[in-house]
Design a protein around this motif. Structure first.
Motif, mmCIF file in Angstrom:
data_model
loop_
_atom_site.group_PDB
_atom_site.id
_atom_site.type_symbol
_atom_site.label_atom_id
_atom_site.label_comp_id
_atom_site.label_asym_id
_atom_site.label_seq_id
_atom_site.Cartn_x
_atom_site.Cartn_y
_atom_site.Cartn_z
ATOM 1 N N ASN A 36 1.098 -6.112 5.792
ATOM 2 C CA ASN A 36 0.906 -6.366 7.300
ATOM 3 C C ASN A 36 -0.814 -6.940 7.628
ATOM 4 O O ASN A 36 -0.888 -7.968 8.016
ATOM 5 C CB ASN A 36 0.980 -5.017 8.137
ATOM 6 N N PRO A 37 -1.758 -6.230 7.165
ATOM 7 C CA PRO A 37 -3.100 -6.835 7.344
ATOM 8 C C PRO A 37 -3.327 -7.921 6.301
ATOM 9 O O PRO A 37 -4.268 -9.228 7.025
ATOM 10 C CB PRO A 37 -4.202 -5.809 7.093
ATOM 11 N N TRP A 38 -2.932 -8.019 5.292
ATOM 12 C CA TRP A 38 -3.375 -8.925 4.107
ATOM 13 C C TRP A 38 -2.568 -10.406 4.392
ATOM 14 O O TRP A 38 -3.003 -11.324 4.048
ATOM 15 C CB TRP A 38 -3.193 -8.579 2.786
ATOM 16 N N PHE A 39 -1.584 -10.161 4.599
ATOM 17 C CA PHE A 39 -0.690 -11.586 4.698
ATOM 18 C C PHE A 39 -1.168 -12.229 6.101
ATOM 19 O O PHE A 39 -1.512 -13.403 6.048
ATOM 20 C CB PHE A 39 0.734 -10.953 5.338
ATOM 21 N N MET B 264 1.729 3.940 -1.240
ATOM 22 C CA MET B 264 0.776 3.192 -1.813
ATOM 23 C C MET B 264 0.337 2.084 -0.709
ATOM 24 O O MET B 264 1.078 1.296 -0.424
ATOM 25 C CB MET B 264 1.057 2.381 -3.134
ATOM 26 N N PRO B 265 -0.875 2.054 -0.373
ATOM 27 C CA PRO B 265 -1.445 0.763 0.707
ATOM 28 C C PRO B 265 -1.422 -0.345 0.196
ATOM 29 O O PRO B 265 -1.517 -1.102 0.932
ATOM 30 C CB PRO B 265 -2.567 1.726 1.066
ATOM 31 N N GLN B 266 -1.455 -0.686 -1.121
ATOM 32 C CA GLN B 266 -1.425 -2.048 -1.577
ATOM 33 C C GLN B 266 -0.316 -2.482 -1.213
ATOM 34 O O GLN B 266 -0.268 -3.909 -1.077
ATOM 35 C CB GLN B 266 -1.838 -2.022 -3.047
ATOM 36 N N LEU B 267 0.860 -2.009 -1.049
ATOM 37 C CA LEU B 267 2.110 -2.652 -0.893
ATOM 38 C C LEU B 267 2.291 -3.080 0.448
ATOM 39 O O LEU B 267 3.247 -3.751 0.881
ATOM 40 C CB LEU B 267 3.263 -1.972 -1.273
ATOM 41 N N ASN B 268 1.260 -2.482 1.475
ATOM 42 C CA ASN B 268 1.569 -2.846 2.820
ATOM 43 C C ASN B 268 1.142 -4.238 3.079
ATOM 44 O O ASN B 268 -0.105 -4.604 3.133
ATOM 45 C CB ASN B 268 0.876 -1.844 3.650
#
Length: 55
Positions: free
Chosen positions: A7-10, A1-5
């Motif tokens: 890395n870019p959003w933080f 699930m890409p929502q749990l990554n």
């Protein structure tokens, strides 16, 4: 699930928070208040009790 990554959003959240707190907020706080405090003493208002017609 890409929502749990995170890395870019933080990084985006951290960069926007730092931008706001270090650049935008000091500029906003440097403006003078549009309603400055006055040295006038507060006036007392004489309160007249209401006379009820049914009492």
């Amino acid at each position: 699930m890409p929502q749990l990554n995170p890395n870019p959003w933080f990084f985006i959240m951290l960069a926007s928070w730092l931008t706001f707190s270090l650049i935008i907020q000091p500029k906003l706080l440097s403006f003078t208040s549009t309603n400055p405090l006055s040295n006038k003493t507060p006036t007392t208002i004489k309160i007249i009790p209401w006379t009820w017609p049914w009492t």
